[in-house]
Design a protein around this motif. Structure first.
Motif, PDB file in Angstrom:
ATOM      1  N   PHE A 468       0.833  -1.208   0.000  1.00 37.10           N
ATOM      2  CA  PHE A 468       0.000   0.000   0.000  1.00 37.10           C
ATOM      3  C   PHE A 468       0.869   1.260   0.000  1.00 37.10           C
ATOM      4  O   PHE A 468       0.565   2.248  -0.689  1.00 37.10           O
ATOM      5  N   ALA A 469       1.967   1.224   0.768  1.00 37.94           N
ATOM      6  CA  ALA A 469       2.868   2.380   0.797  1.00 37.94           C
ATOM      7  C   ALA A 469       3.499   2.596  -0.567  1.00 37.94           C
ATOM      8  O   ALA A 469       3.611   3.738  -1.042  1.00 37.94           O
ATOM      9  N   HIS A 470       3.894   1.512  -1.221  1.00 41.25           N
ATOM     10  CA  HIS A 470       4.512   1.616  -2.546  1.00 41.25           C
ATOM     11  C   HIS A 470       3.546   2.241  -3.551  1.00 41.25           C
ATOM     12  O   HIS A 470       3.913   3.124  -4.330  1.00 41.25           O
ATOM     13  N   LYS A 471       2.295   1.796  -3.519  1.00 43.49           N
ATOM     14  CA  LYS A 471       1.297   2.347  -4.430  1.00 43.49           C
ATOM     15  C   LYS A 471       1.120   3.848  -4.208  1.00 43.49           C
ATOM     16  O   LYS A 471       1.024   4.630  -5.166  1.00 43.49           O
ATOM     17  N   PHE A 472       1.104   4.258  -2.952  1.00 44.52           N
ATOM     18  CA  PHE A 472       0.965   5.681  -2.615  1.00 44.52           C
ATOM     19  C   PHE A 472       2.189   6.468  -3.093  1.00 44.52           C
ATOM     20  O   PHE A 472       2.066   7.543  -3.697  1.00 44.52           O
ATOM     21  N   PHE A 473       3.393   5.950  -2.838  1.00 37.24           N
ATOM     22  CA  PHE A 473       4.626   6.661  -3.212  1.00 37.24           C
ATOM     23  C   PHE A 473       4.751   6.813  -4.723  1.00 37.24           C
ATOM     24  O   PHE A 473       5.196   7.857  -5.211  1.00 37.24           O
ATOM     25  N   VAL A 474       4.363   5.789  -5.479  1.00 38.06           N
ATOM     26  CA  VAL A 474       4.445   5.865  -6.942  1.00 38.06           C
ATOM     27  C   VAL A 474       3.537   6.974  -7.461  1.00 38.06           C
ATOM     28  O   VAL A 474       3.922   7.745  -8.358  1.00 38.06           O
ATOM     29  N   GLN A 475       2.350   7.080  -6.900  1.00 42.75           N
ATOM     30  CA  GLN A 475       1.421   8.136  -7.321  1.00 42.75           C
ATOM     31  C   GLN A 475       1.941   9.515  -6.952  1.00 42.75           C
ATOM     32  O   GLN A 475       1.848  10.466  -7.733  1.00 42.75           O
ATOM     33  N   GLN A 476       2.534   9.646  -5.772  1.00 45.28           N
ATOM     34  CA  GLN A 476       3.010  10.941  -5.299  1.00 45.28           C
ATOM     35  C   GLN A 476       4.176  11.473  -6.124  1.00 45.28           C
ATOM     36  O   GLN A 476       4.294  12.680  -6.345  1.00 45.28           O
ATOM     37  N   PHE A 477       5.061  10.573  -6.577  1.00 45.65           N
ATOM     38  CA  PHE A 477       6.273  11.003  -7.276  1.00 45.65           C
ATOM     39  C   PHE A 477       6.213  10.774  -8.777  1.00 45.65           C
ATOM     40  O   PHE A 477       7.234  10.876  -9.462  1.00 45.65           O
ATOM     41  N   ASP A 478       5.014  10.488  -9.277  1.00 41.38           N
ATOM     42  CA  ASP A 478       4.842  10.293 -10.714  1.00 41.38           C
ATOM     43  C   ASP A 478       5.165  11.590 -11.468  1.00 41.38           C
ATOM     44  O   ASP A 478       4.779  12.676 -11.057  1.00 41.38           O
ATOM     45  N   GLY A 479       5.885  11.454 -12.568  1.00 39.95           N
ATOM     46  CA  GLY A 479       6.216  12.609 -13.385  1.00 39.95           C
ATOM     47  C   GLY A 479       7.452  13.367 -12.939  1.00 39.95           C
ATOM     48  O   GLY A 479       7.759  14.433 -13.497  1.00 39.95           O
ATOM     49  N   MET A 480       8.202  12.844 -11.958  1.00 40.29           N
ATOM     50  CA  MET A 480       9.392  13.548 -11.458  1.00 40.29           C
ATOM     51  C   MET A 480      10.689  13.065 -12.120  1.00 40.29           C
ATOM     52  O   MET A 480      11.778  13.354 -11.648  1.00 40.29           O
ATOM     53  N   GLY A 481      10.552  12.313 -13.212  1.00 40.45           N
ATOM     54  CA  GLY A 481      11.741  11.865 -13.923  1.00 40.45           C
ATOM     55  C   GLY A 481      12.175  10.471 -13.511  1.00 40.45           C
ATOM     56  O   GLY A 481      11.672   9.904 -12.526  1.00 40.45           O
ATOM     57  N   ARG A 482      13.119   9.941 -14.270  1.00 40.39           N
ATOM     58  CA  ARG A 482      13.570   8.562 -14.045  1.00 40.39           C
ATOM     59  C   ARG A 482      14.175   8.374 -12.659  1.00 40.39           C
ATOM     60  O   ARG A 482      13.849   7.404 -11.961  1.00 40.39           O
ATOM     61  N   LEU A 483      15.048   9.267 -12.226  1.00 45.81           N
ATOM     62  CA  LEU A 483      15.770   9.081 -10.972  1.00 45.81           C
ATOM     63  C   LEU A 483      14.853   9.237  -9.768  1.00 45.81           C
ATOM     64  O   LEU A 483      14.728   8.332  -8.936  1.00 45.81           O
ATOM     65  N   LEU A 484      14.186  10.373  -9.663  1.00 42.99           N
ATOM     66  CA  LEU A 484      13.338  10.624  -8.502  1.00 42.99           C
ATOM     67  C   LEU A 484      12.022   9.857  -8.578  1.00 42.99           C
ATOM     68  O   LEU A 484      11.537   9.328  -7.569  1.00 42.99           O
ATOM     69  N   GLY A 485      11.446   9.778  -9.778  1.00 39.71           N
ATOM     70  CA  GLY A 485      10.155   9.114  -9.944  1.00 39.71           C
ATOM     71  C   GLY A 485      10.199   7.627  -9.627  1.00 39.71           C
ATOM     72  O   GLY A 485       9.182   7.046  -9.222  1.00 39.71           O
TER      73      GLY A 485
END
Length: 520
Positions: A468-485
């Motif tokens: 559940f945490a992973h799903k939340f983190f992926v949504q939060q950092f979507d679109g921030m580029g390969r490294l950060l995203g």
């Protein structure tokens, strides 16, 4: 003893970690320059052939036959002159045989590569044959390097040999970047880097071998073939070659199926395996390397209680490491692949192909690692036939499933076949342990199953909030580029998964985990 195993394993694992990270960088370099193109498949096939023979002639010969025989010379107080003659005879024999194979391989390269590629792809076949000819001499120099490693490991000197893969990866990485500007295509530049890296591995170890008191040189072929120790090495190797040949044919058939399944399948499988090998190399190979000389010594002196304790403890360490990593990797597989590989040449299609293979590869992680720990128990007692039979059984399972699943599931089916075969191989090895002298198989199997189930339960508990945490983190950092995203979701998910897992280990007072904290 347990502390020494952990301590020695950690020292070697640190170097191996650097090597495997650089190996990953090497694959990232390949992804940057070649992606999952037909040229990437050509390089993968060309490197596969000498690399498979390396495992057969070099690594396998050293671990199965040379080290136990060399330790026997040392334990039985053979004279320095007699032992040195054995070392030099083995060095001569390995060099002569691999030189013959390299010569034949260079001549037959155009014929060999047709096994892996469709007949109408004339240009691709020609390029693959050229790359094969460039890299085939790698077999000779890496076999010499493996002989040096066997001498050092037999003396329980692990660090020089642990450092050489770092040099190899650096040669390939920098060779690709530098030579690709001057050569017709980057695959050729990378091939030259492979050959230079192999030469560097052998040259680096030579001074350490001499310093350890074993200066090597060639002897006459008659003396090499008739030396008692060398004949013992050959006697140990021959049955193993059958099993290892089965394993290599296994890989070759899988690669041939992948090559005919479509463009990018070969390279996607290799990218996936590189991620898996990062973990295997750091832990399983390091621990297996460290325990073999001690297992051989315990077997020679009939110290069976210590022998059993070391084997069981090593398997538990592998379970502690690989099972949680498997669960974490299943949750975060896409982000791992995108972070490591994704570039313009390694596009979304490449990610999908590699993720499909990785999902099935990672499920077999524990079994592949366990096989590399259990096998030395046989080699330490000079028994190469039983792991050979286990390898043949695994080979049959892998080939059957790969043929059945490759056309429907493509790369995923081939990856699943390997994991299923590894499971069967583990079961066979445990069953065959009953035939070894003074091995308490019932206790070993019981402890392994109980501890592995414990790790599965703890990993499942930690995986639920981590998912559940992973799903939340992926949504939060979507679109921030390969490294950060990709990097931030991986890091934060690892923190959640790791914190819960460590807490569970403390609550259950896990003795294996505590051994890391209590080591001196």
């Amino acid at each position: 003893m347990k502390k020494n195993l952990v301590s020695s394993g950690i020292k070697l694992s640190f170097l191996t970690l650097i090597s495997r990270v650089l190996g990953l960088v090497r694959e990232m370099t390949k992804a940057r320059f070649l992606g999952t193109s037909s040229l990437a498949d050509a390089f993968g096939i060309a490197f596969l052939i000498p690399n498979l023979l390396r495992r057969l002639f070099a690594e396998n010969s050293i671990s199965v036959a040379f080290i136990p025989t060399f330790r026997g010379y040392l334990e039985n107080k053979k004279s320095k002159e007699e032992t040195l003659e054995f070392v030099r005879s083995t060095f001569t024999l390995i060099s002569f045989l691999t030189a013959c194979v390299v010569s034949l391989g260079i001549l037959a390269a155009p014929i060999i590569v047709r096994i892996f590629l469709k007949g109408e792809e004339a240009a691709l076949i020609a390029e693959t044959a050229l790359l094969t000819r460039i890299m085939f001499p790698y077999l000779f120099v890496i076999s010499v390097a493996a002989c040096f490693q066997g001498i050092l490991n037999g003396e329980k000197i692990f660090l020089p040999s642990g450092f050489t893969p770092i040099l190899f990866n650096l040669c390939v990485i920098f060779g690709t970047y530098i030579l690709s500007r001057k050569m017709e295509n980057p695959a050729r530049a990378m091939s030259v880097g492979v050959l230079v890296g192999g030469i560097t591995q052998a040259a680096f170890q030579l001074p350490f071998v001499a310093k350890a008191g074993w200066p090597v040189r060639f002897v006459g072929l008659k003396k090499a073939f008739t030396n008692p120790g060398t004949r013992q090495v050959v006697a140990l190797i021959v049955p193993t070659i059958i099993g290892m040949a089965s394993y290599q044919i296994n890989d070759m058939v899988s690669t041939a199926l992948a090559g005919r399944a479509g463009t990018g399948i070969v390279s996607s499988l290799q990218y996936s395996l590189r991620l898996q090998e990062l973990i295997l190399g750091v832990f399983a190979v390091s621990i297996g390397t460290v325990i073999l000389p001690d297992l051989s010594a315990y077997a020679k002196s009939k110290r069976w209680e210590e022998y059993n304790q070391m084997l069981t403890w090593a398997i538990k360490i592998i379970a502690l490491i690989t099972i949680p990593i498997t669960f974490y990797s299943l949750i975060t597989g896409r982000e791992i692949i995108q972070l490591v590989y994704k570039t313009k040449r390694f596009d979304e299609n490449s990610v999908v192909l590699t993720l499909r293979a990785f999902t099935f590869h990672i499920t077999g992680l524990f079994f592949i690692a366990a096989n590399r720990i259990i096998s030395p128990a046989f080699y330490a007692q000079g028994n190469t036939k039983l792991p050979t039979v286990a390898g043949i059984i695994g080979f049959a399972v892998n080939i059957t499933l790969a043929f059945a699943l490759s056309f429907k599931w493509s790369g995923g089916g081939i990856a699943f076949a390997l994991s299923a075969a590894s499971l069967v191989n583990t079961i066979a090895l445990f069953a065959f342990l009953k035939k070894l002298e003074s091995i308490d198989v019932k206790a070993a199997v019981h402890q392994t199953i109980i501890y592995s189930l414990k790790m599965i339960v703890l990993s499942l508990i930690a995986s639920v909030p981590a998912w559940f945490a992973h799903k939340f983190f992926v949504q939060q950092f979507d679109g921030m580029g390969r490294l950060l995203g990709n990097g931030l979701p991986l890091l934060l998910t690892a923190a959640v998964f790791g914190a819960i897992g460590i807490a569970l280990l403390f609550v259950t007072r896990d003795r294996v985990a505590f051994s890391f904290l209590k080591r001196k």
